[in-house]
Design an enzyme around this catalytic site. Structure first.
Site, PDB file in Angstrom:
ATOM      1  N   THR A 135       0.836  -1.301   0.066  1.00 10.54           N
ATOM      2  CA  THR A 135       0.001  -0.038   0.134  1.00 10.54           C
ATOM      3  C   THR A 135       0.894   1.372   0.078  1.00 10.54           C
ATOM      4  O   THR A 135       0.639   2.458  -0.663  1.00 10.54           O
ATOM      5  CB  THR A 135      -0.859  -0.135   1.249  1.00 10.54           C
ATOM      6  N   HIS A 165       2.082   1.864  -3.470  1.00  9.57           N
ATOM      7  CA  HIS A 165       0.952   2.543  -4.106  1.00  9.57           C
ATOM      8  C   HIS A 165       0.918   3.745  -3.772  1.00  9.57           C
ATOM      9  O   HIS A 165       0.424   4.822  -4.982  1.00  9.57           O
ATOM     10  CB  HIS A 165      -0.253   1.642  -3.576  1.00  9.57           C
TER      11      HIS A 165
END
Ligand code: ZN
Ligand code: ZN
Length: 339
Positions: free
Chosen positions: A39, A42
């Protein structure tokens, strides 16, 4: 104390940790280590700028020591070794009222929606704390959060001793799921494309295959006397795996979707009818999964040190992201946050 600020796509700047004094119900932690999560990568790629407030410190897979306590914090003292369950639920929505605070409808994820742990000092609500036993190093402590994800996934799968599980995707979370499933008495087959990850899985004693080279369905049927897998964990998040996942389970087998699919993927729904399959979604973790992860890690039987492929000083966070992008030989990369 240093802090690594995300300032928009591909931009990290090193500055000073703001080190806010802990308010009521909060603690300030001296962060030891913080792992880079998928994450976080990301976010680094600018894909989540609608959630972060720039410039912002990110990161949530951490270990550290309590350094200061705000008013009304009971049961904790300065010097306690801790990790943080980075969820801040609203407590009032229907999901929270039903006891599903980890999937609160207004869930704030600490380190995405609020400042994160890639800094020397970090202030968080005390309700997020879990104690790290002395048996765990700070490096191991930084793996508790992803290990708790794996514990949650395996718990929701209801995997029983002797059952056969397929893990699609042998990255950090997939490998941790495999380790937790094996510790629960399961037999585990890992499907993965990356040669380094295949090799590592094999070195840790798992059967691991590349589905482009091995007929996965035939392989699973061979291992299960033609029955199929009891459980399939879909961790890879790619369309080919969403297609494959319905071909692997036995009748009434379970499929646990752990991967984050940002786009809809075709799934062969007929198989759910024909074989009475069950589909289970699994997101983050609950408090009991953190406690389970800490207990498992402290037993010392999981080869957690093999999951960590690099430890870098905080100043080299950009290099950490670059190494994850290259994919090649990276599993979990930890940052040292308070040197
Ligand atoms: Zn994470
Ligand atoms: Zn809520």
């Amino acid at each position: 104390m240093k802090a690594a600020y995300y300032g928009g796509a591909e931009t990290i700047t090193i500055g000073e940790s703001s080190a806010a004094a802990p308010g009521a119900g909060e603690v300030r932690i001296r962060v030891s280590h913080c792992g880079i999560c998928g994450t976080d990568l990301h976010i680094f790629h600018g894909k989540m700028d609608h959630r972060v407030r720039l410039p912002q410190v990110i990161g949530h897979e951490m270990s550290g020591t309590i350094e200061a306590l705000g008013e009304g914090v009971d049961g904790w003292s300065a010097g306690d070794r801790v990790t943080v369950r980075p969820l801040d639920p609203c407590g009032e929505c229907p999901a929270c009222k039903a006891g599903h605070t980890h999937i609160c409808m207004k869930l704030k994820f600490i380190g995405i929606d609020t400042p994160g742990a890639m800094q020397g000092l970090w202030t968080v609500p005390a309700h997020t704390l879990h104690r790290l036993p002395d048996a765990l190093s700070f490096e191991q402590g930084a793996l508790i959060e992803p290990l708790a994800v794996a514990c949650h996934d395996v718990r929701l799968s209801e995997l029983a001793p002797g059952e056969f599980a397929v893990v699609q995707g042998g990255g950090p979370i997939g490998l941790l799921i495999a380790l937790v499933a094996r510790a629960a008495g399961g037999r585990v087959l890992i499907s993965e494309l990356n040669p380094f990850r295949l090799k590592l899985a094999r070195e840790l004693g798992f059967e691991a295959v590349d589905p482009r080279e091995t007929d996965l369905v035939a392989c699973v049927n061979e291992r299960t006397g033609g029955a199929g897998a009891d459980v399939v964990f879909e961790v890879s998040g790619v369309a080919a795996a969403a297609e494959m996942m319905t071909k692997l389970p036995r009748t009434r087998g379970r499929i646990v979707v752990v991967a984050i699919y940002s786009q809809p993927a075709p799934v062969h729904l007929f198989q759910f009818f024909w074989r009475e399959l069950k589909l289970i979604g699994a997101r983050v973790y609950e408090a009991q999964d953190f406690e389970k992860a800490i207990t498992l890690a402290a037993e010392g039987t999981l080869p957690l040190e093999r999951v960590v492929t690099r430890v870098l000083p905080l100043e080299e966070l950009t290099e950490g992201f670059r190494e994850m992008e290259r994919g090649g030989e990276a599993m979990k990369i930890l940052m040292r946050c308070s040197e």
